[in-house]
Design a protein around this motif. Structure first.
Motif, short mmCIF file in Angstrom:
data_model
loop_
_atom_site.label_atom_id
_atom_site.label_comp_id
_atom_site.label_asym_id
_atom_site.label_seq_id
_atom_site.Cartn_x
_atom_site.Cartn_y
_atom_site.Cartn_z
N THR A 27 0.90 -1.31 -0.02
CA THR A 27 -0.08 0.00 -0.10
C THR A 27 1.02 1.35 -0.07
OG1 THR A 27 -1.92 -1.28 1.27
CG2 THR A 27 -1.78 1.37 1.46
N VAL A 28 0.80 2.30 -0.83
CA VAL A 28 1.67 3.14 -0.93
C VAL A 28 0.78 4.90 -0.50
CG1 VAL A 28 2.93 4.49 -2.44
CG2 VAL A 28 2.80 2.03 -2.82
N CYS A 29 1.53 5.66 0.17
CA CYS A 29 0.94 7.01 0.36
C CYS A 29 2.02 7.98 -0.20
CB CYS A 29 0.57 7.04 1.70
SG CYS A 29 -0.03 8.68 2.13
N ASP A 30 1.79 8.92 -1.13
CA ASP A 30 2.60 9.82 -1.57
C ASP A 30 2.16 11.15 -0.69
OD1 ASP A 30 3.67 12.25 -2.51
OD2 ASP A 30 2.97 11.85 -4.61
N LEU A 31 2.98 11.32 0.39
CA LEU A 31 2.62 12.39 1.40
C LEU A 31 2.25 13.66 0.90
CD1 LEU A 31 4.99 11.60 4.37
CD2 LEU A 31 2.63 11.12 3.96
N TYR A 32 3.29 14.17 -0.30
CA TYR A 32 2.94 15.57 -0.80
C TYR A 32 1.81 15.64 -1.56
CZ TYR A 32 7.27 17.31 1.38
OH TYR A 32 8.11 17.68 2.11
N ALA A 33 1.26 14.43 -2.26
CA ALA A 33 -0.04 14.37 -3.04
C ALA A 33 -1.22 14.51 -1.96
CB ALA A 33 0.00 13.28 -4.03
N HIS A 34 -1.00 13.69 -1.03
CA HIS A 34 -2.12 13.30 0.01
C HIS A 34 -2.36 14.46 0.91
CE1 HIS A 34 -2.22 9.47 -1.78
NE2 HIS A 34 -3.49 9.10 -1.56
N TYR A 35 -1.20 15.14 1.41
CA TYR A 35 -1.44 16.08 2.58
C TYR A 35 -0.80 17.39 1.87
CZ TYR A 35 -2.45 11.86 5.10
OH TYR A 35 -3.10 10.62 5.53
N PRO A 36 -1.21 18.03 0.76
CA PRO A 36 -0.49 19.46 0.45
C PRO A 36 -0.71 20.61 1.48
CG PRO A 36 -2.69 18.77 -0.86
CD PRO A 36 -2.30 17.56 0.23
N ASP A 37 -1.61 20.36 2.25
CA ASP A 37 -1.87 21.43 3.52
C ASP A 37 -0.96 21.03 4.62
OD1 ASP A 37 -3.50 19.22 4.11
OD2 ASP A 37 -5.37 20.54 4.09
N TYR A 38 -0.44 20.07 4.53
CA TYR A 38 0.25 19.47 5.76
C TYR A 38 -0.58 19.03 6.98
CZ TYR A 38 5.16 20.64 3.99
OH TYR A 38 6.05 20.52 3.33
N HIS A 39 -1.91 18.95 6.85
CA HIS A 39 -2.86 18.23 7.45
C HIS A 39 -2.92 16.78 7.50
CE1 HIS A 39 -4.88 22.72 8.17
NE2 HIS A 39 -3.69 22.52 8.58
N ILE A 40 -2.16 16.22 8.25
CA ILE A 40 -2.16 14.67 8.34
C ILE A 40 -3.14 13.93 9.06
CG2 ILE A 40 -0.71 12.50 8.82
CD1 ILE A 40 1.77 14.71 8.48
N ALA A 41 -3.80 13.13 8.20
CA ALA A 41 -5.07 12.34 9.05
C ALA A 41 -4.35 11.17 9.83
CB ALA A 41 -5.80 11.76 7.67
N VAL A 42 -4.22 11.67 11.05
CA VAL A 42 -3.52 10.76 11.90
C VAL A 42 -4.23 9.51 11.99
CG1 VAL A 42 -2.75 10.19 14.14
CG2 VAL A 42 -2.30 12.48 13.04
N PRO A 43 -5.65 9.17 12.46
CA PRO A 43 -6.09 8.06 12.33
C PRO A 43 -6.04 6.97 11.36
CG PRO A 43 -7.55 9.74 13.28
CD PRO A 43 -6.48 10.32 12.69
N THR A 44 -6.10 7.76 10.08
CA THR A 44 -5.93 6.98 8.81
C THR A 44 -4.65 6.20 8.67
OG1 THR A 44 -7.46 8.38 7.82
CG2 THR A 44 -5.83 7.08 6.20
N GLU A 45 -3.68 7.13 8.96
CA GLU A 45 -2.09 6.71 8.86
C GLU A 45 -1.89 5.77 10.16
OE1 GLU A 45 0.10 7.51 6.43
OE2 GLU A 45 -1.64 8.70 5.65
N GLN A 46 -2.28 6.00 10.90
CA GLN A 46 -1.94 4.90 12.22
C GLN A 46 -2.73 3.39 11.77
OE1 GLN A 46 -3.53 6.74 15.90
NE2 GLN A 46 -1.33 7.67 16.15
N ALA A 47 -3.97 3.55 11.08
CA ALA A 47 -4.61 2.34 10.74
C ALA A 47 -3.49 1.45 9.79
CB ALA A 47 -5.97 2.71 10.14
N ARG A 48 -3.27 2.42 8.59
CA ARG A 48 -2.29 1.77 7.56
C ARG A 48 -1.01 1.07 8.31
NH1 ARG A 48 -3.13 6.97 3.70
NH2 ARG A 48 -5.14 6.11 2.90
#
Length: 220
Positions: A48-69
């Motif tokens: 499973t891949v997450c490109d951080l700069y594409a997913h969080y261009p506003d730098y607001h990270i979805a912490v629960p989503t990332e922790q689940a992954r």
């Protein structure tokens, strides 16, 4: 916006995909090697891949989503170019926000027993990482923050996969590097060196080293 290199959404966590690749590059269009590594990761059936700069261009990270992954994965891959002897800013913020006290360490054990693998590139050639080179230190001197992050979370830090001189190495070397990365993703955890590696170190944070619940939020 150039749509040719715009990252598609990350795939949903899947138990059949034991690898979570966290990729960070501020400008994929200028990437010679990391962009191809990202493509190889997306093509891997195990990741499973997450490109951080594409997913969080506003730098607001979805912490629960990332922790689940992270919880769904057994191997966490940090894929990025080395910038100022460290990682891109958004990846550092991801670590700060997602690997929270009480969840990843300090009484939290969500990542206990998992593997952390650094896949990085440097602009300077390997010879520049030498006491007589312009970077003044061997590259290993910049690894302790990664190693200790893994240790504090109870993770095993795997030998990094690094390509030096990404701006100047020939195309054949880039091809071989990308092919090896894809092979490693496909074969994890059947890597011969893993059988000889020790387990995760124990790094227990005493309760006295962290604020109590009454003072959480206070600045140190």
């Amino acid at each position: 916006m150039d749509t040719e290199h715009q990252a598609p959404p990350a795939t949903a966590p899947n138990p059949a995909r034991p690898i979570y690749v966290v990729a960070a590059h501020p400008n994929w269009r200028e990437s010679r090697v990391n962009r191809r590594l990202l493509q190889a990761a997306r093509a891997a059936d195990t990741a499973t891949v997450c490109d951080l700069y594409a997913h969080y261009p506003d730098y607001h990270i979805a912490v629960p989503t990332e922790q689940a992954r992270l919880q769904d994965a057994q191997l966490v891959v940090l894929l990025h170019p080395v910038q100022w002897y460290s990682m891109p800013a958004l990846l550092k913020l991801w670590l700060d926000d997602v690997l929270a006290h009480g969840w990843a360490y300090g009484g939290g054990h969500a990542l206990q027993g998992k593997d952390l693998w650094l896949v990085a590139t440097t602009g300077g050639p390997e010879g520049s990482y030498h006491p007589q080179g312009y970077n003044r230190y061997f590259f290993d001197a910049f690894m302790p923050p990664y190693e200790q992050t893994a240790a504090l979370c109870g993770m095993r830090f795997l030998p990094p996969m690094v390509l030096h001189g990404a701006h100047s190495v020939d195309a054949a070397e880039v091809d071989a590097h990308v092919a090896m990365f894809a092979e490693r993703l496909a074969n994890y955890p059947q890597w011969p060196e893993l059988d000889e590696m020790e387990g995760c170190p124990a790094c227990v944070v005493p309760d006295t080293d962290r604020p109590t619940h009454e003072t959480v939020g206070a600045q140190h």
